[in-house]
Each structure stands twice: as structure tokens, then as C-alpha cells.
Scaffold this motif. Structure first.
Motif, PDB file in Angstrom:
ATOM      1  N   SER B 123      -9.479 121.450 -24.595  1.00  0.00           N
ATOM      2  CA  SER B 123      -8.959 120.624 -25.684  1.00  0.00           C
ATOM      3  C   SER B 123      -9.082 121.339 -27.025  1.00  0.00           C
ATOM      4  O   SER B 123      -8.213 121.200 -27.891  1.00  0.00           O
ATOM      5  CB  SER B 123      -9.648 119.260 -25.714  1.00  0.00           C
ATOM      6  N   SER B 124     -10.139 122.125 -27.183  1.00  0.00           N
ATOM      7  CA  SER B 124     -10.247 122.905 -28.419  1.00  0.00           C
ATOM      8  C   SER B 124      -9.102 123.898 -28.521  1.00  0.00           C
ATOM      9  O   SER B 124      -8.541 124.116 -29.595  1.00  0.00           O
ATOM     10  CB  SER B 124     -11.565 123.674 -28.467  1.00  0.00           C
ATOM     11  N   PHE B 125      -8.777 124.500 -27.404  1.00  0.00           N
ATOM     12  CA  PHE B 125      -7.691 125.470 -27.416  1.00  0.00           C
ATOM     13  C   PHE B 125      -6.380 124.803 -27.812  1.00  0.00           C
ATOM     14  O   PHE B 125      -5.649 125.283 -28.674  1.00  0.00           O
ATOM     15  CB  PHE B 125      -7.559 126.131 -26.046  1.00  0.00           C
ATOM     16  N   ALA B 126      -6.113 123.674 -27.197  1.00  0.00           N
ATOM     17  CA  ALA B 126      -4.885 122.954 -27.505  1.00  0.00           C
ATOM     18  C   ALA B 126      -4.850 122.555 -28.983  1.00  0.00           C
ATOM     19  O   ALA B 126      -3.821 122.674 -29.655  1.00  0.00           O
ATOM     20  CB  ALA B 126      -4.783 121.713 -26.625  1.00  0.00           C
ATOM     21  N   GLU B 127      -5.995 122.113 -29.469  1.00  0.00           N
ATOM     22  CA  GLU B 127      -6.098 121.716 -30.872  1.00  0.00           C
ATOM     23  C   GLU B 127      -5.816 122.899 -31.790  1.00  0.00           C
ATOM     24  O   GLU B 127      -5.095 122.769 -32.792  1.00  0.00           O
ATOM     25  CB  GLU B 127      -7.521 121.210 -31.114  1.00  0.00           C
ATOM     26  N   ALA B 128      -6.385 124.051 -31.412  1.00  0.00           N
ATOM     27  CA  ALA B 128      -6.173 125.256 -32.225  1.00  0.00           C
ATOM     28  C   ALA B 128      -4.698 125.612 -32.291  1.00  0.00           C
ATOM     29  O   ALA B 128      -4.155 125.877 -33.371  1.00  0.00           O
ATOM     30  CB  ALA B 128      -6.979 126.417 -31.637  1.00  0.00           C
ATOM     31  N   VAL B 129      -4.052 125.586 -31.142  1.00  0.00           N
ATOM     32  CA  VAL B 129      -2.620 125.917 -31.095  1.00  0.00           C
ATOM     33  C   VAL B 129      -1.831 124.939 -31.963  1.00  0.00           C
ATOM     34  O   VAL B 129      -0.963 125.332 -32.740  1.00  0.00           O
ATOM     35  CB  VAL B 129      -2.103 125.860 -29.641  1.00  0.00           C
ATOM     36  N   ASP B 130      -2.200 123.704 -31.840  1.00  0.00           N
ATOM     37  CA  ASP B 130      -1.507 122.675 -32.605  1.00  0.00           C
ATOM     38  C   ASP B 130      -1.662 122.895 -34.108  1.00  0.00           C
ATOM     39  O   ASP B 130      -0.691 122.826 -34.861  1.00  0.00           O
ATOM     40  CB  ASP B 130      -2.077 121.306 -32.213  1.00  0.00           C
ATOM     41  N   ARG B 131      -2.866 123.159 -34.531  1.00  0.00           N
ATOM     42  CA  ARG B 131      -3.107 123.363 -35.961  1.00  0.00           C
ATOM     43  C   ARG B 131      -2.330 124.563 -36.479  1.00  0.00           C
ATOM     44  O   ARG B 131      -1.797 124.536 -37.586  1.00  0.00           O
ATOM     45  CB  ARG B 131      -4.597 123.577 -36.218  1.00  0.00           C
ATOM     46  N   ILE B 132      -2.326 125.628 -35.694  1.00  0.00           N
ATOM     47  CA  ILE B 132      -1.593 126.817 -36.131  1.00  0.00           C
ATOM     48  C   ILE B 132      -0.108 126.508 -36.240  1.00  0.00           C
ATOM     49  O   ILE B 132       0.554 126.868 -37.213  1.00  0.00           O
ATOM     50  CB  ILE B 132      -1.828 127.986 -35.148  1.00  0.00           C
ATOM     51  N   THR B 133       0.411 125.836 -35.257  1.00  0.00           N
ATOM     52  CA  THR B 133       1.839 125.550 -35.231  1.00  0.00           C
ATOM     53  C   THR B 133       2.269 124.683 -36.412  1.00  0.00           C
ATOM     54  O   THR B 133       3.320 124.891 -37.009  1.00  0.00           O
ATOM     55  CB  THR B 133       2.211 124.821 -33.916  1.00  0.00           C
ATOM     56  N   ARG B 134       1.430 123.711 -36.747  1.00  0.00           N
ATOM     57  CA  ARG B 134       1.785 122.760 -37.787  1.00  0.00           C
ATOM     58  C   ARG B 134       1.501 123.244 -39.200  1.00  0.00           C
ATOM     59  O   ARG B 134       2.069 122.691 -40.167  1.00  0.00           O
ATOM     60  CB  ARG B 134       0.991 121.463 -37.599  1.00  0.00           C
ATOM     61  N   ALA B 135       0.627 124.213 -39.339  1.00  0.00           N
ATOM     62  CA  ALA B 135       0.144 124.592 -40.668  1.00  0.00           C
ATOM     63  C   ALA B 135       1.274 125.029 -41.591  1.00  0.00           C
ATOM     64  O   ALA B 135       2.232 125.670 -41.158  1.00  0.00           O
ATOM     65  CB  ALA B 135      -0.890 125.705 -40.549  1.00  0.00           C
ATOM     66  N   ARG B 136       1.142 124.645 -42.851  1.00  0.00           N
ATOM     67  CA  ARG B 136       2.118 125.085 -43.840  1.00  0.00           C
ATOM     68  C   ARG B 136       1.848 126.552 -44.171  1.00  0.00           C
ATOM     69  O   ARG B 136       2.708 127.396 -44.017  1.00  0.00           O
ATOM     70  CB  ARG B 136       2.002 124.214 -45.098  1.00  0.00           C
ATOM     71  N   ARG B 137       0.623 126.808 -44.614  1.00  0.00           N
ATOM     72  CA  ARG B 137       0.228 128.197 -44.844  1.00  0.00           C
ATOM     73  C   ARG B 137      -1.060 128.501 -44.092  1.00  0.00           C
ATOM     74  O   ARG B 137      -1.883 127.613 -43.869  1.00  0.00           O
ATOM     75  CB  ARG B 137       0.000 128.435 -46.346  1.00  0.00           C
ATOM     76  N   ILE B 138      -1.251 129.754 -43.709  1.00  0.00           N
ATOM     77  CA  ILE B 138      -2.451 130.151 -42.981  1.00  0.00           C
ATOM     78  C   ILE B 138      -3.130 131.321 -43.684  1.00  0.00           C
ATOM     79  O   ILE B 138      -2.468 132.274 -44.080  1.00  0.00           O
ATOM     80  CB  ILE B 138      -2.111 130.570 -41.537  1.00  0.00           C
ATOM     81  N   GLN B 139      -4.448 131.199 -43.865  1.00  0.00           N
ATOM     82  CA  GLN B 139      -5.233 132.319 -44.370  1.00  0.00           C
ATOM     83  C   GLN B 139      -6.185 132.771 -43.284  1.00  0.00           C
ATOM     84  O   GLN B 139      -6.964 131.967 -42.762  1.00  0.00           O
ATOM     85  CB  GLN B 139      -6.057 131.883 -45.594  1.00  0.00           C
ATOM     86  N   VAL B 140      -6.144 134.030 -42.962  1.00  0.00           N
ATOM     87  CA  VAL B 140      -7.090 134.573 -41.983  1.00  0.00           C
ATOM     88  C   VAL B 140      -8.207 135.286 -42.729  1.00  0.00           C
ATOM     89  O   VAL B 140      -7.946 136.098 -43.617  1.00  0.00           O
ATOM     90  CB  VAL B 140      -6.389 135.549 -41.021  1.00  0.00           C
ATOM     91  N   VAL B 141      -9.449 134.944 -42.401  1.00  0.00           N
ATOM     92  CA  VAL B 141     -10.597 135.559 -43.067  1.00  0.00           C
ATOM     93  C   VAL B 141     -11.423 136.337 -42.045  1.00  0.00           C
ATOM     94  O   VAL B 141     -11.904 135.754 -41.066  1.00  0.00           O
ATOM     95  CB  VAL B 141     -11.497 134.495 -43.730  1.00  0.00           C
ATOM     96  N   ALA B 142     -11.557 137.647 -42.242  1.00  0.00           N
ATOM     97  CA  ALA B 142     -12.340 138.461 -41.300  1.00  0.00           C
ATOM     98  C   ALA B 142     -12.828 139.722 -41.990  1.00  0.00           C
ATOM     99  O   ALA B 142     -12.020 140.478 -42.513  1.00  0.00           O
ATOM    100  CB  ALA B 142     -11.501 138.827 -40.087  1.00  0.00           C
ATOM    101  N   PHE B 143     -14.132 139.919 -41.964  1.00  0.00           N
ATOM    102  CA  PHE B 143     -14.711 141.073 -42.657  1.00  0.00           C
ATOM    103  C   PHE B 143     -15.311 142.083 -41.690  1.00  0.00           C
ATOM    104  O   PHE B 143     -15.517 141.798 -40.521  1.00  0.00           O
ATOM    105  CB  PHE B 143     -15.805 140.612 -43.621  1.00  0.00           C
ATOM    106  N   ARG B 144     -15.589 143.231 -42.236  1.00  0.00           N
ATOM    107  CA  ARG B 144     -16.294 144.296 -41.504  1.00  0.00           C
ATOM    108  C   ARG B 144     -15.636 144.578 -40.150  1.00  0.00           C
ATOM    109  O   ARG B 144     -14.430 144.730 -40.092  1.00  0.00           O
ATOM    110  CB  ARG B 144     -17.772 143.941 -41.383  1.00  0.00           C
ATOM    111  N   SER B 145     -16.438 144.599 -39.076  1.00  0.00           N
ATOM    112  CA  SER B 145     -15.815 145.044 -37.831  1.00  0.00           C
ATOM    113  C   SER B 145     -14.820 144.023 -37.268  1.00  0.00           C
ATOM    114  O   SER B 145     -13.950 144.366 -36.485  1.00  0.00           O
ATOM    115  CB  SER B 145     -16.883 145.390 -36.794  1.00  0.00           C
ATOM    116  N   SER B 146     -14.926 142.778 -37.694  1.00  0.00           N
ATOM    117  CA  SER B 146     -13.937 141.783 -37.268  1.00  0.00           C
ATOM    118  C   SER B 146     -12.587 141.992 -37.943  1.00  0.00           C
ATOM    119  O   SER B 146     -11.590 141.385 -37.549  1.00  0.00           O
ATOM    120  CB  SER B 146     -14.418 140.361 -37.590  1.00  0.00           C
ATOM    121  N   HIS B 147     -12.583 142.842 -38.942  1.00  0.00           N
ATOM    122  CA  HIS B 147     -11.358 143.140 -39.667  1.00  0.00           C
ATOM    123  C   HIS B 147     -10.189 143.399 -38.716  1.00  0.00           C
ATOM    124  O   HIS B 147      -9.089 142.874 -38.896  1.00  0.00           O
ATOM    125  CB  HIS B 147     -11.589 144.374 -40.559  1.00  0.00           C
ATOM    126  N   ALA B 148     -10.451 144.239 -37.707  1.00  0.00           N
ATOM    127  CA  ALA B 148      -9.391 144.630 -36.791  1.00  0.00           C
ATOM    128  C   ALA B 148      -8.748 143.405 -36.140  1.00  0.00           C
ATOM    129  O   ALA B 148      -7.524 143.288 -36.062  1.00  0.00           O
ATOM    130  CB  ALA B 148      -9.947 145.553 -35.721  1.00  0.00           C
TER     131      ALA B 148
END
Lengths: 287, 287
Positions: B123-148
Motif C-alpha cells: 500500500s505504501s508503494f501504491a501511495e507513492a506512485v499515486d502521489r508522484i502521478t498527481r503532484a503538481r511539482r516535485i522536488q527531489v532531495v538527495a545529498f552525498r552518496s545518495s546524489h546518484a
DNA sequence: CGTATAATGAAATAAATCATTCATATAGTA
DNA sequence: TACTATATGAATGATTTATTTCATTATACG
């Protein structure tokens, strides 16, 4: 269906009102969900570095009658996870519609990894590690979606060797490549559909006697043709995305090998970092 | 290395010399390998319809010091089953010395993938997909080795939705986050050791009623606590590198799901891009 | 078929594990 | 800072679980 009240959910719900020691226990259970179900209260207490009584109280705090009941719940949950994984190999249709894609993709990546393992050329791998270890300077070339891989590789190579640069756009590529000599190494990363510039970077360097290493998807790849050494990792997915899972794992392997290879030089640096991480982290010792 | 003498192998080796009651026990263990490890001697005796003493004698008969030791062996085996891929057990010996590291690392990444599948919350996965699909704008935040990872996710989300930005250094982070509203989404990516800024980005956004999604390594992660929805992927390796293989695969899954979700819109977009790429000669021409 | 031998399980004993108590430490508050 | 409330863990008691004992039953064999 009744709401699933497993240990993990209870922990999440109550995490706000947990005491310090209780948080330690919670964190341990969450981080080692397949060790915790087998531990006795005393062992769990010891590993999480809290008193035995606190563990028992923790179980009660979560709403169980005692430690035994919490343990049973953990075991139950583990059994479920196991059947989930096993069932996957039989049939994909068992999974709920909304997460079906997830299992499909992860499962394909599992295949990609297996495929990569079976296609691995041991001597090429050893050669790659050797070239990286010996290189005076390293340039990593990776464009577009391979960018992520290139960035990751560069990040860690710099941690190890402090001699790596990343070429991520082609404007100044040739200028930078032309400063390299025969003791230097160019690593090109490219997967279908191959970026023309990456191939050019490799052939340009090879002609000028700079060492070259390619990470790509097959023996027939244009990068493989141009590179002195190349390593292969599968990247197929039934999706518009290419999967870089296996290539990334291969990079992990390369980095680990390089790290272990150049022990004297690198070991202290890594130990220092580990210390730093330990100091800053709230990590549990491995069980 | 010593030959792995797990319970099941011992049972097979000795099945010829088993008595009637012992065969009953053996059969039960083989038929219910994920129940047996948790049973007490008495319960196992009851279920297999033999005496309690016979169960203990059975353990000794197999070469264990007692029931407890056999039980531990069964538990050990169960834990391995959750992560190890049986088919590959053989190939370890086939790998020559110089590429043994590669085998080790790739195999651990297989475990990470399997682990991730088993921990997946549908259900978390489905929720995540849903939020991404519906979002107006998306900001991705990732530092250091997660940068990639962040870069990769941003790259493809832009391909699909053209509404995603990547925050890779913290200088202007809060300025950019403060332009978001309740229809927007912040995706934080963080693995041990977690970068404090990533956690801050999530809590800052959550307080301002911006939607939040986290990709992290366990339920106990600080990102998980701050995010509205979170997905978990294992990242453990016996190396100084953290493995982002499983997280990357999870991102593949997210992207694929989002892509399929918004098919008509995306399909045309992808077709247009292909044309553009062809014209500009970005990619190497297919053979 | 009868005897010797091995196998079995109920019950007693030993060991391990869980739960409670209480003195001490820690955190929060005035 | 002193005081109170709460949390904690070592030690102890209670319970569960494993092991051993022993009388009984099943099995093999002449």
C-alpha cells in the motif's frame, strides 16, 4: 480484513512516546528484522545494550502480554515475508494489483544480477581493478541516464584515491581528455541506447595510448569494441527505463576490490572515515 | 571451508536408517520448514504425533548436541533462505580468486534485492506512485552518496512529467522548498549515515503541508519518521561502500509504475523525445 | 511363537527463559 | 540547584522448555 497490527506498525505508532532505551530496542528490531525473531529476551537486551527488564517492558508497552507474545508476532511476520519471496518464483499473479509492478521490476533486476554474475569474466575484472589501482589520474565519462552511475563511481573513487574527475557534459570533454597520458585511465560508462560521445571519448583516448575501461551491457556494445578492458552487466527491463541495478552492483564490486587491493595506502583513510561515521552515527553493532 | 551441514542435508543422508517415528519427524520438518524452526520440542512432538523424548533423540541422531542446537540450525537456515539465492550456491567455488570479491558483492546485492522485496509494503508503494502521478511539482532531495540516486530519479521523472527539480546542495534548499504548496511533493532519499539536511527538508515540508515521500533503508530511519509515505530498500554490504542497488531497483519500479499509470500522456512524450534524439544524433545509431 | 533388542512416550528432573522486584540512575521541572 | 517522577537494570522468583529416566510397546530373528 482486520487491520494488520504487526510489531513494526506498533513500533511506528508508538515511537513518539518511547524512552531512550526503548528506542534502542525499536531501532534494533527494525534494522535486523530477521535476527530479532529468534533472540531470547536476554540476548536481545544484550545486543541492544539495554537491561533485560526493559525488553520485557517494551513488549508490554507495545500492547503484548509479554515478551513471548511479541516474539511470536515477530516470527509470524517473518514467516509471511518468507512466503512472499518464495511465492514470487512461482507466480506473479498472487500479488495485489497496486504493487504488482514493483515485484515485476525487482524480480527482473534479480535476473539481471544473476545474469551479470554468470557472464562475469574473471580476468577482465581483475584487469579492471588493476588498472584503476595503478592509474595516475582517472577520468570517468558518462552521459545522460548513465550520469548517475558515473557520479557514484567518481564519488567513491575520490574517497579512495583522490585522483578521479567526472566528465558529465561534452563541452570540454576533448580538452580534458587531451591532457591525459599513458599512465592515466578513462572509464566510459554507456548502455543502450549508447551515447555517441561516450564512444568517441574511448576511441579518442585509445588512439592516444591512454588506458581505457568500459562498463557496458554486452560484448557487442560499441563501447566494448573501443575499450582496452570492458566489463559487462545486463540492464534489461520490461519498461522504458533501463535498469542500472546490475551495473551499479558491478561498480560496488569494483570499488570494494580496489579498496581491498590498495590496502596500505587506503586502509588508514578508510579507518579514519569509519571512526568518523561511528562517532556521528547511532548505529548498532552487527549481530 | 567446511561443508554446510544443515538440517535438511542431514535428514537426507540419514533417512535410510530412521525409525518409524523419526521418519514422521523428518517428514514434518521437510514439509513445514518455516514453521518448524519456531516450535518447541513439545509442540513439534505433538504436531508430528510422536513423544517428546523421540524429538530430542532425533536431534541427537542427526548429530546435534540436543534439540536446542538443531533448532538453532533450522533458524539459521530460515534466515538464510530469506536472503540467499539457492541456485547460485554452487557457483561460489567456480569463481576464481581474482574475482571472488565480485561474486561476494553481487551476491550480497542479490540478498539486498530479495530482502527489499520481502519488506515491500504494497500500500505504501501504491501511495507513492499515486502521489508522484498527481503532484503538481516535485522536488527531489538527495545529498552525498545518495546524489546518484536522486539524479537518476530526477532525470526520468522529468522525462515523464517535466515537473521535477533536483536539490543537490543545501545552499538554496529552504528557499526552493518554501515555494511549494500542498499539491506539490518532496522526495527525500537518504541512507546511513543519514544526512541531517535531508531529514530537515522532509520535516520542513511536512510542517508546511507539502506532501512528502522518503526512500530509505529501514523503518527505523529518521527519514521514515518524517515522511508522509516512505519506501524501504536494504543497502547493506560488507564493504565501505553502501549498496544502492536495491534502492535503485525500487526507483526503477516507481518509474515504471508511474509511466504505466499515465500511459497516453507519457507515450506521446517518449515518442517525441525519440525523434528529437534521432535528429540530434545524441545516441549511437543502432547496428 | 517366544525371546531379545530396540524404540517409544509419560513423567520426573534439569536447564533455560521470562517476569517481577527493588535499589539506583536519569530526566524533567520548579 | 534541589526535588519529583520516571526509567532502568541487576538480582530474584516464576514459568516454560529441554533432557533424562524408566516402564511399556513394538520389532526382529531364530
Amino acid at each position: 480484513m482486520e487491520e494488520k497490527e504487526d510489531v513494526f506498525r506498533r513500533i511506528r505508532n508508538k515511537s513518539a512516546e518511547m524512552s531512550k532505551a526503548q528506542k534502542k530496542i525499536a531501532l534494533f528490531i527494525e534494522r535486523y528484522p530477521d535476527t530479532a525473531p529468534f533472540l531470547t529476551a536476554a540476548k536481545l537486551a544484550e545486543t541492544a545494550e539495554v537491561g533485560e527488564a526493559t525488553v520485557v517492558r517494551f513488549a508490554v508497552f507495545l500492547g503484548y502480554s509479554g515478551y513471548s507474545e511479541m516474539q511470536r508476532s515477530l516470527q509470524e511476520r517473518m514467516r509471511e515475508r518468507l512466503t512472499t519471496v518464495d511465492r514470487l518464483e512461482l507466480s506473479e499473479d498472487v500479488y495485489p494489483e497496486e504493487s504488482h509492478v514493483a515485484y515485476e521490476v525487482l524480480n527482473d533486476d534479480l535476473s539481471n544480477l544473476k545474469q551479470t554474475m554468470s557472464m562475469m569474466n574473471a580476468s577482465s575484472f581483475a584487469e579492471a581493478v588493476d588498472r584503476i589501482t595503478r592509474a595516475r589520474r582517472i577520468q570517468v565519462v558518462a552521459f545522460r541516464s548513465s550520469h548517475a552511475l558515473g557520479y557514484f563511481l567518481t564519488f567513491y573513487l575520490n574517497l579512495l584515491l583522490q585522483n578521479t574527475q567526472f566528465i558529465a557534459n561534452s563541452d570540454t570533454m576533448f580538452e580534458r581528455l587531451s591532457t591525459l597520458g599513458r599512465e592515466d585511465l578513462v572509464i566510459g560508462i554507456g548502455f543502450p541506447r549508447y551515447t555517441a560521445r561516450t564512444v568517441q571519448a574511448l576511441s579518442f583516448s585509445r588512439i592516444r595510448n591512454v588506458q581505457t575501461l568500459a562498463l557496458t551491457d554486452s560484448n557487442g556494445s560499441p563501447l566494448a569494441r573501443e575499450a582496452g578492458t570492458y566489463l559487462v552487466a545486463s540492464s534489461r527491463l520490461p519498461s522504458f527505463v533501463d535498469s542500472f541495478t546490475a551495473p551499479l552492483s558491478l561498480i560496488n564490486a569494483l570499488l570494494t576490490a580496489v579498496g581491498r587491493n590498495s590496502k596500505p595506502k587506503v586502509a588508514r583513510r578508510l579507518r579514519d572515515m569509519e571512526q568518523l561515521w561511528d562517532q556521528e552515527g547511532i548505529y548498532f553493532p552487527e549481530p
